[in-house]
Scaffold this motif. Structure first.
Motif, mmCIF file in Angstrom:
data_model
loop_
_atom_site.group_PDB
_atom_site.id
_atom_site.type_symbol
_atom_site.label_atom_id
_atom_site.label_comp_id
_atom_site.label_asym_id
_atom_site.label_seq_id
_atom_site.Cartn_x
_atom_site.Cartn_y
_atom_site.Cartn_z
ATOM 1 N N LEU A 28 50.112 31.984 49.224
ATOM 2 C CA LEU A 28 51.234 32.917 49.242
ATOM 3 C C LEU A 28 50.873 34.207 48.510
ATOM 4 O O LEU A 28 51.247 35.299 48.917
ATOM 5 C CB LEU A 28 52.475 32.287 48.598
ATOM 6 C CG LEU A 28 53.061 31.087 49.327
ATOM 7 C CD1 LEU A 28 54.315 30.601 48.631
ATOM 8 C CD2 LEU A 28 53.381 31.433 50.770
ATOM 9 N N ASP A 29 50.122 34.045 47.443
ATOM 10 C CA ASP A 29 49.690 35.205 46.677
ATOM 11 C C ASP A 29 48.806 36.131 47.484
ATOM 12 O O ASP A 29 48.799 37.345 47.289
ATOM 13 C CB ASP A 29 48.885 34.697 45.472
ATOM 14 C CG ASP A 29 49.366 35.330 44.207
ATOM 15 O OD1 ASP A 29 50.535 35.751 44.175
ATOM 16 O OD2 ASP A 29 48.579 35.405 43.253
ATOM 17 N N ALA A 30 48.044 35.544 48.385
ATOM 18 C CA ALA A 30 47.066 36.326 49.134
ATOM 19 C C ALA A 30 47.710 37.148 50.248
ATOM 20 O O ALA A 30 47.101 38.073 50.756
ATOM 21 C CB ALA A 30 46.015 35.394 49.731
ATOM 22 N N VAL A 31 48.929 36.816 50.614
ATOM 23 C CA VAL A 31 49.559 37.536 51.730
ATOM 24 C C VAL A 31 50.170 38.834 51.222
ATOM 25 O O VAL A 31 51.049 38.820 50.374
ATOM 26 C CB VAL A 31 50.678 36.681 52.360
ATOM 27 C CG1 VAL A 31 51.332 37.426 53.510
ATOM 28 C CG2 VAL A 31 50.129 35.366 52.834
ATOM 29 N N PRO A 32 49.715 39.964 51.727
ATOM 30 C CA PRO A 32 50.299 41.221 51.279
ATOM 31 C C PRO A 32 51.678 41.449 51.893
ATOM 32 O O PRO A 32 51.926 41.067 53.032
ATOM 33 C CB PRO A 32 49.310 42.280 51.755
ATOM 34 C CG PRO A 32 48.429 41.621 52.743
ATOM 35 C CD PRO A 32 48.648 40.153 52.707
ATOM 36 N N ILE A 33 52.573 42.036 51.133
ATOM 37 C CA ILE A 33 53.929 42.315 51.596
ATOM 38 C C ILE A 33 54.038 43.798 51.951
ATOM 39 O O ILE A 33 53.575 44.646 51.181
ATOM 40 C CB ILE A 33 54.946 41.927 50.501
ATOM 41 C CG1 ILE A 33 54.943 40.405 50.344
ATOM 42 C CG2 ILE A 33 56.346 42.419 50.844
ATOM 43 C CD1 ILE A 33 55.725 39.897 49.172
ATOM 44 N N ASP A 59 55.373 46.540 51.486
ATOM 45 C CA ASP A 59 56.209 47.359 50.625
ATOM 46 C C ASP A 59 55.411 47.700 49.366
ATOM 47 O O ASP A 59 55.109 46.819 48.567
ATOM 48 C CB ASP A 59 57.471 46.555 50.247
ATOM 49 C CG ASP A 59 58.469 47.417 49.486
ATOM 50 O OD1 ASP A 59 58.036 48.322 48.761
ATOM 51 O OD2 ASP A 59 59.673 47.163 49.623
ATOM 52 N N PRO A 60 55.035 48.971 49.237
ATOM 53 C CA PRO A 60 54.143 49.336 48.121
ATOM 54 C C PRO A 60 54.742 49.051 46.750
ATOM 55 O O PRO A 60 54.020 48.710 45.818
ATOM 56 C CB PRO A 60 53.895 50.829 48.320
ATOM 57 C CG PRO A 60 54.842 51.296 49.350
ATOM 58 C CD PRO A 60 55.345 50.117 50.094
ATOM 59 N N THR A 61 56.058 49.158 46.601
ATOM 60 C CA THR A 61 56.680 48.922 45.299
ATOM 61 C C THR A 61 56.583 47.445 44.927
ATOM 62 O O THR A 61 56.216 47.087 43.806
ATOM 63 C CB THR A 61 58.165 49.342 45.337
ATOM 64 O OG1 THR A 61 58.253 50.582 46.027
ATOM 65 C CG2 THR A 61 58.717 49.503 43.955
ATOM 66 N N VAL A 62 56.902 46.581 45.899
ATOM 67 C CA VAL A 62 56.804 45.141 45.674
ATOM 68 C C VAL A 62 55.353 44.769 45.372
ATOM 69 O O VAL A 62 55.059 44.015 44.449
ATOM 70 C CB VAL A 62 57.311 44.369 46.915
ATOM 71 C CG1 VAL A 62 57.084 42.879 46.753
ATOM 72 C CG2 VAL A 62 58.784 44.659 47.150
ATOM 73 N N GLU A 63 54.431 45.352 46.142
ATOM 74 C CA GLU A 63 53.016 45.043 45.956
ATOM 75 C C GLU A 63 52.526 45.435 44.570
ATOM 76 O O GLU A 63 51.780 44.712 43.929
ATOM 77 C CB GLU A 63 52.175 45.762 47.023
ATOM 78 C CG GLU A 63 52.019 44.978 48.304
ATOM 79 C CD GLU A 63 51.380 43.616 48.072
ATOM 80 O OE1 GLU A 63 50.539 43.482 47.174
ATOM 81 O OE2 GLU A 63 51.742 42.674 48.788
ATOM 82 N N ARG A 85 53.438 42.931 41.963
ATOM 83 C CA ARG A 85 52.972 41.543 42.087
ATOM 84 C C ARG A 85 51.713 41.292 41.284
ATOM 85 O O ARG A 85 50.861 42.169 41.139
ATOM 86 C CB ARG A 85 52.646 41.235 43.553
ATOM 87 C CG ARG A 85 53.844 40.879 44.372
ATOM 88 C CD ARG A 85 53.412 40.705 45.802
ATOM 89 N NE ARG A 85 53.144 39.310 46.134
ATOM 90 C CZ ARG A 85 52.496 38.938 47.221
ATOM 91 N NH1 ARG A 85 52.036 39.817 48.072
ATOM 92 N NH2 ARG A 85 52.305 37.667 47.484
ATOM 93 N N HIS A 130 48.299 39.590 41.309
ATOM 94 C CA HIS A 130 47.407 38.981 42.287
ATOM 95 C C HIS A 130 46.417 38.058 41.596
ATOM 96 O O HIS A 130 45.568 38.508 40.849
ATOM 97 C CB HIS A 130 46.649 40.051 43.057
ATOM 98 C CG HIS A 130 47.558 40.937 43.826
ATOM 99 N ND1 HIS A 130 48.511 40.450 44.680
ATOM 100 C CD2 HIS A 130 47.679 42.269 43.853
ATOM 101 C CE1 HIS A 130 49.172 41.458 45.213
ATOM 102 N NE2 HIS A 130 48.695 42.574 44.725
ATOM 103 N N ILE A 190 43.613 35.881 42.716
ATOM 104 C CA ILE A 190 42.895 35.599 43.942
ATOM 105 C C ILE A 190 42.026 34.363 43.779
ATOM 106 O O ILE A 190 41.239 34.268 42.846
ATOM 107 C CB ILE A 190 42.092 36.828 44.380
ATOM 108 C CG1 ILE A 190 43.102 37.879 44.867
ATOM 109 C CG2 ILE A 190 41.107 36.488 45.469
ATOM 110 C CD1 ILE A 190 42.542 39.218 45.057
#
Lengths: 332, 339
Positions: free
Chosen positions: B272-277, B279-283, B286, B288, B290
């Protein structure tokens, strides 16, 4: 920051029996030193052809750059003789392709493929080239580098092959790396590893990167600046914040609404873009997104909307850019 | 439709509602050497002892990376593989023991939509023929004229113009072909559809159209989907429950929102961590973490817990014995001793 690459009015066309395909139709953007620029769009929007045009790798005579210029550190790449262009490729501008399975030569060892570029461009002897290759493999996080040099591509997994591709791209310390869907063929945990590696390396080595992708999540995570392409044109550009939080083009808005998000609970209906992308051999005068656009009116059919300034570095090519719905709702 | 407390045999829905029940499924592919006299030299443990159950009308997501066995699981359910051991009960009947007539009926009830809309349609057949053939084979509509009417109806249901009936697959785009694949699956009035990466090859704007179509059809015809995908965002959107696979093992199973909001297994968390969302603000906010290392070969999986070489929680005992797949809270199953 200083300007590294400046593409102006680039037009690349393919001449087929079905007519002239305007794969790239007047693309203008620039890349500053050390910056990561994303080019995002769906299949057939011309994002890869733009990259190939920069490298002058468009297959002639079927395809040809018909107009525009590509200034790299003050020189127009399109005017360079082939001899000079060869010195640029792999040396000043390097490319990482999508398919790590097919873009390495299966009958040559990893070492040979890595040292070839180094020797070609830097003219060093075998031992130096080999030492450089070992150093590069270490840089991209491959253990046991000495042994790897004597292995062949089929010995390596997809992620490892992509690391080799990145090592090759970095081998001559380029100013710019063009990564065309560098992680699309990889699994998601490996994708995260590779993207993180590319991000760290470009930052540490001060290399600029153009990342071409269809994955909006990857763009949000890694890009400083975003260009959205549709049917051969850049229809919106700006910072990642501009594009995601304040889209000013109906296509960008529609893309954001149609992508399922990991951080949103199930149940919400997606809001897809109706219809299909247009046939690039049969474009008319008007806006190419018009047939699928909810905001389109008669004016959109008369001429292609000019690219207009929104704010900062945010530009949009839409007559209706001030009438759009509010952007996607904030993630709760 | 939330997950009901699992039975001990197969995590999933409660006893009598079990529509599909998979118990201790193993699928080992032999690796052979020699041309005339073939010797088995190794085994690829594509699916190594997994159990789950589904109830009618449910969409179960099966996620994981390449080679984790998700497609093989689907193929076993479709009876396209002869399972090494274990049992698949469909409506209470063991599908490996069906006689010819029952198997034919089973194949009508259980359909598949493949990933690649380019290679899963016969390039020499017109779309109308592609859609009519399964109805003819199963004798659903013996009359050819009525069959053609049904073809038109199917095209309509799947959002395609009826003029496509006279066209060939190469005249269509990827999204349109995928709609044909869906229409073909629907042609025999199935109850259960295995969607094997059914939207993975499509562009985002087209992908959203096809996802909505699959959801509408599910509601309209009460279909049950086994939704196999590597795209976690799509799975979160469409599935009621989700199972995560890694190297032939099921590592976690929970209702959709529970799995995505409270992932427990270290592999699920890493995934789940590896999946980018998008939305730059959410990203930017987060963390990471890895996961390092690569997926080991299923020919020679690590002993004990198969994830231990890449796991940050791993202790010595993880290398010894495979963790039990246990119910950590109602409906939430996980195979890890350290959580």
């Amino acid at each position: 920051m200083t300007e590294l690459l400046k593409i102006q009015g680039l037009k690349t066309q393919f001449f087929t029996s079905a007519g002239t395909v305007k794969a790239v139709d007047g693309v203008t953007y620039d890349v500053e030193e050390g910056e990561t620029v994303a080019v995002v769009g769906e299949s057939g929007c011309g994002k890869s052809v733009t990259a190939l045009s920069i490298m002058r790798l468009v297959a002639e005579p079927a395809g040809r750059v018909v107009d525009g210029n590509i200034m790299f550190q003050g020189t127009d790449l399109l005017q360079l003789p082939e001899e000079e262009m060869r010195k640029v490729r792999g040396n000043n501008i390097a490319m990482v392709f999508q398919e790590p399975m097919t873009s390495l030569n299966p009958v040559l060892s990893i070492g040979l493929q890595l040292t070839e570029t180094v020797q070609q461009h830097l003219g060093v002897d075998d031992a130096t080239a080999r030492a450089r290759a070992v150093e590069l493999l270490g840089l991209v996080g491959m253990s046991d580098a000495e042994r790897r040099l004597d292995q062949y591509p089929h010995h390596l997994s997809g992620g490892m092959r992509q690391r080799v591709m990145i090592a090759m791209a970095l081998s001559c310390e380029p100013k710019l790396i063009i990564a065309d869907e560098p992680t699309t063929a990889l699994d998601v945990t490996i994708q995260a590893q590779i993207l993180e590696l590319m991000k760290n390396l470009t930052r540490d080595l001060g290399v600029a990167m153009i990342i071409i992708t269809h994955n909006l999540g990857v763009v949000a995570r890694y890009a400083d600046r975003v260009n959205v392409m549709y049917a051969g044109k850049i229809i919106e550009s700006g910072t990642a914040e501009d594009i995601y939080h304040n889209p000013k083009h109906p296509y960008t808005l529609a893309l954001l609404k149609s992508v399922p998000r990991l951080d949103q609970p199930r149940g919400a209906k997606l809001d897809p873009v109706d219809g299909q992308p247009p046939d690039l051999a049969r474009l008319d005068e008007g806006c190419s997104f018009r047939p699928r656009c909810r905001y389109a009116d008669a004016k959109c059919g008369m001429s292609f909307p000019p690219t207009e300034h929104v704010d900062g570095i945010h530009y949009s090519a839409c007559f209706k850019k001030d009438e759009l719905d509010s952007p996607m709702k904030e993630a709760s | 439709m939330s997950a009901v407390a699992g039975s001990t045999a197969a995590p999933g829905a409660a006893g009598q509602m079990d529509f599909l029940q998979v118990s201790n499924l193993k699928m080992y592919f032999p690796v052979t050497e020699g041309i005339l006299i073939q010797r088995k030299v190794a085994e690829v443990k594509a699916v190594d002892d997994i159990s789950f159950a589904m109830h009618k009308g449910e969409t179960l997501g099966l996620v994981g990376e390449s080679g984790c066995g998700k497609t093989t699981t689907g193929r076993c359910i479709l009876q396209l593989e002869k399972v090494t051991s274990g049992q698949i009960l469909y409506d209470g009947k063991d599908v490996s023991k069906l006689n010819k007539a029952d198997l034919s009926q089973y194949r009508q009830k259980v359909q598949v939509i493949f990933q690649d809309p380019f290679s899963s349609l016969n390039p020499r057949m017109k779309i109308g023929e592609i859609l009519a053939e399964p109805m003819r084979v199963h004798g659903i509509i013996p009359d050819a004229r009525k069959r053609d009417e049904r073809v038109m109806e199917l095209l309509n249901i799947c959002g395609l113009s009826t003029r496509f009936a006279d066209r060939y697959p190469h005249e269509m785009s990827g999204g349109q072909r995928q709609r044909v694949g869906i229409a073909r699956a629907l042609s025999v009035n199935p109850e259960f559809i295995v969607c094997d990466e059914a939207v993975s090859a499509l562009d985002v704007s087209i992908q959203a159209q096809v996802i909505n179509l699959l959801e509408d059809l599910r509601d309209e015809f009460g279909l049950t989907y086994l939704f196999i995908s590597h795209d976690l965002s799509v799975v979160r959107h469409i599935c009621h429950r989700v199972a995560v696979m890694y190297l032939g093992n099921m590592v976690e199973l929970a209702s959709c929102d529970e799995l995505f909001d409270n992932p427990i297994h270290p592999y699920t968390r890493a995934l789940l961590d590896a999946v980018p969302i998008p939305d730059p603000t959410v990203e930017a906010a987060r963390q990471h973490k890895i996961v390092t290392g690569e997926i080991p070969s299923p020919m020679n999986p690590p002993p004990g817990c198969v994830f231990h070489p890449r796991c940050e929680l791993a202790v010595d005992s993880c290398k010894q014995a495979a963790p039990e797949f246990r119910e950590i809270k109602p409906g939430h199953w996980v195979a890890c001793t350290e959580v």
